[in-house]
Design a protein around this motif. Structure first.
Motif, PDB file in Angstrom:
ATOM      1  N   LEU A  78     -58.630 121.149 -18.812  1.00 54.30           N
ATOM      2  CA  LEU A  78     -58.075 121.306 -17.472  1.00 54.30           C
ATOM      3  C   LEU A  78     -57.646 119.953 -16.904  1.00 54.30           C
ATOM      4  N   ALA A  79     -58.471 118.928 -17.094  1.00 54.06           N
ATOM      5  CA  ALA A  79     -58.120 117.588 -16.611  1.00 54.06           C
ATOM      6  C   ALA A  79     -56.860 117.088 -17.302  1.00 54.06           C
ATOM      7  N   GLY A  80     -56.731 117.344 -18.594  1.00 60.41           N
ATOM      8  CA  GLY A  80     -55.522 116.937 -19.333  1.00 60.41           C
ATOM      9  C   GLY A  80     -54.298 117.660 -18.830  1.00 60.41           C
ATOM     10  N   ALA A  81     -54.437 118.948 -18.536  1.00 57.81           N
ATOM     11  CA  ALA A  81     -53.297 119.712 -18.031  1.00 57.81           C
ATOM     12  C   ALA A  81     -52.879 119.218 -16.655  1.00 57.81           C
ATOM     13  N   VAL A  82     -53.846 118.887 -15.807  1.00 53.10           N
ATOM     14  CA  VAL A  82     -53.523 118.366 -14.482  1.00 53.10           C
ATOM     15  C   VAL A  82     -52.825 117.017 -14.610  1.00 53.10           C
ATOM     16  N   ALA A  83     -53.312 116.155 -15.496  1.00 57.50           N
ATOM     17  CA  ALA A  83     -52.694 114.840 -15.689  1.00 57.50           C
ATOM     18  C   ALA A  83     -51.268 114.984 -16.207  1.00 57.50           C
ATOM     19  N   LEU A  84     -51.063 115.879 -17.154  1.00 54.88           N
ATOM     20  CA  LEU A  84     -49.711 116.093 -17.689  1.00 54.88           C
ATOM     21  C   LEU A  84     -48.802 116.712 -16.652  1.00 54.88           C
ATOM     22  N   GLY A  85     -49.360 117.585 -15.803  1.00 54.92           N
ATOM     23  CA  GLY A  85     -48.565 118.208 -14.747  1.00 54.92           C
ATOM     24  C   GLY A  85     -48.029 117.184 -13.766  1.00 54.92           C
ATOM     25  N   GLY A  86     -48.760 116.086 -13.583  1.00 53.81           N
ATOM     26  CA  GLY A  86     -48.308 115.025 -12.696  1.00 53.81           C
ATOM     27  C   GLY A  86     -47.180 114.225 -13.306  1.00 53.81           C
ATOM     28  N   CYS A  87     -47.101 114.222 -14.625  1.00 48.89           N
ATOM     29  CA  CYS A  87     -46.011 113.519 -15.303  1.00 48.89           C
ATOM     30  C   CYS A  87     -44.799 114.430 -15.328  1.00 48.89           C
ATOM     31  N   SER A  88     -43.660 113.835 -15.407  1.00 50.27           N
ATOM     32  CA  SER A  88     -42.449 114.638 -15.418  1.00 50.27           C
ATOM     33  C   SER A  88     -41.429 113.962 -16.305  1.00 50.27           C
ATOM     34  N   SER A  89     -40.590 114.740 -16.915  1.00 53.38           N
ATOM     35  CA  SER A  89     -39.512 114.155 -17.714  1.00 53.38           C
ATOM     36  C   SER A  89     -38.362 113.718 -16.814  1.00 53.38           C
ATOM     37  N   ASP A  90     -38.482 113.989 -15.507  1.00 52.83           N
ATOM     38  CA  ASP A  90     -37.459 113.607 -14.542  1.00 52.83           C
ATOM     39  C   ASP A  90     -37.415 112.093 -14.423  1.00 52.83           C
ATOM     40  N   SER A  91     -36.336 111.494 -14.870  1.00 49.85           N
ATOM     41  CA  SER A  91     -36.242 110.031 -14.833  1.00 49.85           C
ATOM     42  C   SER A  91     -35.641 109.555 -13.521  1.00 49.85           C
ATOM     43  N   GLY A  92     -35.244 110.467 -12.658  1.00 49.99           N
ATOM     44  CA  GLY A  92     -34.665 110.083 -11.388  1.00 49.99           C
ATOM     45  C   GLY A  92     -33.187 109.775 -11.504  1.00 49.99           C
ATOM     46  N   PRO A  93     -32.608 109.268 -10.401  1.00 49.69           N
ATOM     47  CA  PRO A  93     -31.192 108.912 -10.429  1.00 49.69           C
ATOM     48  C   PRO A  93     -30.963 107.670 -11.296  1.00 49.69           C
ATOM     49  N   ALA A  94     -29.809 107.591 -11.910  1.00 51.87           N
ATOM     50  CA  ALA A  94     -29.391 106.415 -12.689  1.00 51.87           C
ATOM     51  C   ALA A  94     -27.958 106.111 -12.257  1.00 51.87           C
ATOM     52  N   LEU A  95     -27.816 105.144 -11.351  1.00 50.37           N
ATOM     53  CA  LEU A  95     -26.532 104.900 -10.701  1.00 50.37           C
ATOM     54  C   LEU A  95     -25.780 103.726 -11.300  1.00 50.37           C
ATOM     55  N   LYS A  96     -24.464 103.887 -11.377  1.00 50.49           N
ATOM     56  CA  LYS A  96     -23.560 102.843 -11.853  1.00 50.49           C
ATOM     57  C   LYS A  96     -22.325 102.864 -10.957  1.00 50.49           C
ATOM     58  N   VAL A  97     -21.807 101.684 -10.646  1.00 47.13           N
ATOM     59  CA  VAL A  97     -20.640 101.583  -9.766  1.00 47.13           C
ATOM     60  C   VAL A  97     -19.480 101.011 -10.548  1.00 47.13           C
ATOM     61  N   ASP A  98     -18.305 101.616 -10.395  1.00 47.10           N
ATOM     62  CA  ASP A  98     -17.097 101.041 -10.987  1.00 47.10           C
ATOM     63  C   ASP A  98     -15.881 101.384 -10.140  1.00 47.10           C
ATOM     64  N   GLY A  99     -14.758 100.808 -10.506  1.00 49.68           N
ATOM     65  CA  GLY A  99     -13.509 101.068  -9.799  1.00 49.68           C
ATOM     66  C   GLY A  99     -13.466 100.502  -8.389  1.00 49.68           C
ATOM     67  N   ALA A 100     -14.307  99.517  -8.085  1.00 48.82           N
ATOM     68  CA  ALA A 100     -14.403  98.993  -6.719  1.00 48.82           C
ATOM     69  C   ALA A 100     -13.201  98.120  -6.370  1.00 48.82           C
ATOM     70  N   PHE A 101     -12.711  98.266  -5.142  1.00 52.49           N
ATOM     71  CA  PHE A 101     -11.661  97.383  -4.633  1.00 52.49           C
ATOM     72  C   PHE A 101     -11.541  97.507  -3.129  1.00 52.49           C
ATOM     73  N   MET A 102     -10.882  96.514  -2.538  1.00 55.58           N
ATOM     74  CA  MET A 102     -10.544  96.525  -1.115  1.00 55.58           C
ATOM     75  C   MET A 102      -9.076  96.168  -1.009  1.00 55.58           C
ATOM     76  N   PRO A 103      -8.262  97.000  -0.364  1.00 58.06           N
ATOM     77  CA  PRO A 103      -6.881  96.587  -0.097  1.00 58.06           C
ATOM     78  C   PRO A 103      -6.901  95.410   0.890  1.00 58.06           C
ATOM     79  N   GLN A 104      -6.000  94.464   0.697  1.00 56.79           N
ATOM     80  CA  GLN A 104      -5.947  93.321   1.611  1.00 56.79           C
ATOM     81  C   GLN A 104      -5.771  93.827   3.033  1.00 56.79           C
ATOM     82  N   PRO A 105      -6.697  93.462   3.944  1.00 56.97           N
ATOM     83  CA  PRO A 105      -6.594  93.951   5.314  1.00 56.97           C
ATOM     84  C   PRO A 105      -5.391  93.342   6.040  1.00 56.97           C
ATOM     85  N   VAL A 106      -4.813  94.125   6.936  1.00 60.10           N
ATOM     86  CA  VAL A 106      -3.697  93.630   7.745  1.00 60.10           C
ATOM     87  C   VAL A 106      -4.112  93.451   9.208  1.00 60.10           C
ATOM     88  N   GLY A 107      -5.327  93.879   9.551  1.00 61.83           N
ATOM     89  CA  GLY A 107      -5.839  93.729  10.918  1.00 61.83           C
ATOM     90  C   GLY A 107      -7.283  93.285  10.890  1.00 61.83           C
TER      91      GLY A 107
END
Length: 151
Positions: A16-45
């Motif tokens: 039972l203790a092993g099952a509870v410990a494993l239940g707390g673990c998850s294969s969910d690795s969470g978000p994995a974020l990457k950014v690309d294509g970034a730019f800013m047009p030259q401001p005119v104001g």
């Protein structure tokens, strides 16, 4: 309690203790974020827009909650609906999906910029999320009419 009953109870408690410990673990690795294509047009104001794509290859959603930059003390995130722009509190980034901040749609808005960057410069920003650590991104300043979606 005899020895056999004690061993059976001990084995059950250990399982039972092993099952509870494993239940707390998850294969969910969470978000994995990457950014690309970034730019800013030259401001005119005294305002500027920023555009980029955040890709989430993880198995949990996240949310872009704010953007900060030395260029402006007032950096907002906006959505455009029915040709009207409005500030929002955040954008969802689905698991296995992406958030596109692009011309004519959702974007970063720099209000009352401190100086006007020129084409060839870069503008530092930091993206803040609900779950993930902040991500620093350099936005290259492109021609005022630059629009990669048009190609």
């Amino acid at each position: 309690m005899n020895r056999r009953t004690t061993l059976t109870a001990l084995a059950a408690a250990t399982a039972l203790a092993g099952a509870v410990a494993l239940g707390g673990c998850s294969s969910d690795s969470g978000p994995a974020l990457k950014v690309d294509g970034a730019f800013m047009p030259q401001p005119v104001g005294d305002m500027a827009g920023g555009f980029l794509t955040v890709t989430n290859s993880g198995d949990a959603a996240d949310r872009l909650t704010s953007v900060t930059s030395p260029l402006s003390d007032d950096v907002q995130i906006h959505e455009t609906k029915n040709q009207k722009m409005r500030q929002v509190s955040g954008f969802d980034i689905p698991a296995g999906g992406e958030l596109k901040l692009e011309r004519g749609g959702s974007h970063i808005m720099f209000m009352a910029i401190k100086k006007r960057p020129k084409q060839g410069d870069t503008v530092e920003v930091e993206l803040h999320f609900d779950k993930s650590d902040p991500i620093k991104v350099d936005l290259p300043v492109e021609a005022a009419t630059h629009n990669p979606a048009a190609h």
